[in-house]
Scaffold this active site. Structure first.
Site, PDB file in Angstrom:
ATOM      1  N   VAL A   9      41.655  38.511  39.135  1.00 37.29           N
ATOM      2  CA  VAL A   9      43.003  37.982  38.964  1.00 37.29           C
ATOM      3  C   VAL A   9      43.873  38.628  40.038  1.00 37.29           C
ATOM      4  O   VAL A   9      43.703  39.804  40.361  1.00 37.29           O
ATOM      5  CB  VAL A   9      43.559  38.260  37.546  1.00 37.29           C
ATOM      6  N   SER A  10      44.777  37.826  40.624  1.00 34.47           N
ATOM      7  CA  SER A  10      45.589  38.359  41.723  1.00 34.47           C
ATOM      8  C   SER A  10      47.022  38.642  41.323  1.00 34.47           C
ATOM      9  O   SER A  10      47.675  39.512  41.874  1.00 34.47           O
ATOM     10  CB  SER A  10      45.582  37.385  42.908  1.00 34.47           C
ATOM     11  N   THR A  11      47.571  37.908  40.347  1.00 35.71           N
ATOM     12  CA  THR A  11      48.980  38.077  39.983  1.00 35.71           C
ATOM     13  C   THR A  11      49.164  37.995  38.482  1.00 35.71           C
ATOM     14  O   THR A  11      48.302  37.519  37.746  1.00 35.71           O
ATOM     15  CB  THR A  11      49.848  36.976  40.630  1.00 35.71           C
TER      16      THR A  11
END
Length: 508
Positions: A9-11
């Protein structure tokens, strides 16, 4: 069966959309167990974008896959693996070559030609969606900036962010410190290091509650156009070149979007600060191996370039002021012809100029004669001439406006024709007014000439000594002189020669 699962997950926004780490892990574990996995190893990249293939735990997974440690590799969906189609194909091929089975929780994948084709199509769509998101984001930022709204709050010292208006409002407590900093450099002629020391000595709080002021903070404040009332959006272009790495390049000035904000200092003060910063840089001791009285002040009369310090190759190490075009490698490789002006010994010119100023102190009448004999600087002349020309054009346009109104009253023009011509004249007058304002602002920053009495007072203060050290001479000269324009006119050569020099002093 040994299985590996990978989640990413990036954000925080992705967590809100159902891509949270916990959600992915639970779904991947369930999928692996249903396929008969007896041992499961988890690889998690929390806070990493799928744009780059170099991610810490993905790299570990790929090494383990190449070592054939797993029979099954599970991803939540192809987007969690990578958004770039090429990266997806590379990882999928590595898994296939190892003999392991590749599975996605929400997408069917098989190793048949049709399956690979559909996998590639999904990868292309994911990549397209990524580009569309970037384009929409950039378009939104441009639109917001075009409306005069601040895109993001960088928390500049001296301001507070108004989230409702998407703009900055002045924080008076901090703004007073900003004004103090500009006064230090413009009025007191301090350098950034000395300003820093002064603020720390007074116990003045620094930006973002840091313990001490540092030189870089002072420099950023002094060079930021925000404080004179304008910030620029879309000034830089950012390009990702690796994991957590970006390359910043300056856009053409035509692409910058100016955003007006409340000014803490005026344009004249800001320009004066930029000029003083440049002077501080030119005269900084670290930029010269030795202290020369006029270093940074001398200009070549023949070509207008600066004259720099040059040294002879003999044992005496005689130094000269030489035209920059003769010494700079950039001129040598650019194909431009070097200036033919002859070098001038530093000792000869330094002594001449200092004694010339000393004569002003002992005989003030010579100062008046000097000021009357020296013409205004070229920049000053050009700006005054341009303002005079704009004044003439403005007068002519006003006459045209009166003529149009008279013709309309005499019914020689229709209402539409008169309105059209008046609008055109109005636009031209507005353009002239804006240009005049710009030139008047610049004119105020071109070292306005002091009166004879003011210069005499400065000379009296600076030269009121019996004996001068070298440093005291430098300080005294720089308090009076703005520029020394020289040209050597004799043809004599050799050590015993006596150079003849035409010298023109520009006083501050």
């Amino acid at each position: 069966m040994n299985a590996a699962i990978y989640v990413r997950v990036s954000t925080d926004q992705q967590a809100e959309k159902g891509y949270s780490i916990a959600t992915q892990l639970a779904a991947c574990r369930k999928c692996a167990c249903e396929l008969g996995a007896t041992t499961i190893e988890e690889y998690v990249d929390d806070g990493y974008s799928a744009e780059f293939i170099e991610r810490p735990n993905l790299t570990k997974l790929r090494k383990a896959v190449k070592a054939k440690e797993f029979d099954l590799v599970v991803f939540y969906d192809p987007d969690r693996m990578a958004r770039n189609l090429l990266h997806q194909l590379i990882i999928a091929e590595e898994i296939d070559k190892s003999g392991a089975e590749l599975k996605f929780v929400i997408v069917n994948y098989d190793q048949s030609p049709d399956g690979r084709f559909m996998f590639g199509i999904r990868g292309l769509l994911a990549q397209l969606e990524k580009e569309k998101i970037k384009e929409r984001t950039m378009r939104g930022k441009r639109g917001k900036a075009a409306k005069g709204m601040v895109i993001s709050d960088t928390k500049p010292f001296g301001y507070r962010y108004d989230a409702v208006k998407s703009s900055y409002a002045i924080n008076e407590n901090e703004a007073n410190i900003v004004r103090m900093i500009f006064n230090f450099i413009v009025i007191n002629k301090m350098g950034t290091a000395r300003i820093c020391k002064e603020l720390n000595a007074r116990g003045i709080p620094s930006p973002r509650a840091k313990k001490y002021w540092i030189v870089s903070s002072i420099y950023r404040i002094l060079t930021n156009t925000l404080y004179k009332g304008t910030i620029y959006s879309m000034r830089y272009r950012y390009e990702k070149i690796g994991l957590h790495k970006k390359k910043r390049t300056l856009r053409p000035e035509s692409e910058w979007i100016p955003i007006p904000v409340p000014a803490i200092i005026d344009e004249v003060t800001w320009q004066a600060a930029q000029k003083q910063l440049q002077e501080n840089k030119d005269f900084a001791k670290r930029n010269s191996k030795r202290d020369y009285l006029l270093n940074g002040l001398v200009t070549c009369a023949r070509c207008g370039r600066a004259m720099v310090i040059s040294h002879s190759g003999c044992k005496e190490h005689i130094s000269y002021y030489a035209c920059l075009s003769q010494k700079s490698a950039s001129y040598a490789y650019s194909g431009q012809e070097s200036c033919t002006a002859r070098q001038v010994p530093t000792k000869v010119l330094d002594e001449y100029v200092f004694n010339y100023l000393l004569e002003f102190y002992h005989n003030p009448d010579t100062l008046t004669e000097h000021i009357q004999a020296v013409p205004e600087g070229k920049d000053l002349q050009q700006h005054k001439a341009a303002l005079a020309q704009m004044g003439n054009v403005e007068t002519e346009l006003i006459k045209q406006k009166d003529t149009v109104l008279r013709w309309f009253r005499q019914k020689m023009l229709t209402e539409n024709d008169a309105e059209s011509q008046l609008q055109d004249i109005g636009r031209q007058l507005a353009d002239i007014a804006q240009m005049k304002k710009t030139y008047q602002t610049e004119l105020a920053t071109i070292a306005p000439a002091r009166s004879t009495a003011e210069i005499a007072a400065a000379i009296k203060t600076s030269f009121n000594k019996g004996n001068f050290t070298d440093e005291e001479k430098r300080v005294a000269v720089r308090a009076i002189i703005d520029r020394v324009i020289i040209e050597r006119v004799d043809n004599t050569r050799g050590r015993g020669s006596c150079p003849q020099i035409n010298v023109q002093l520009r006083l501050k």
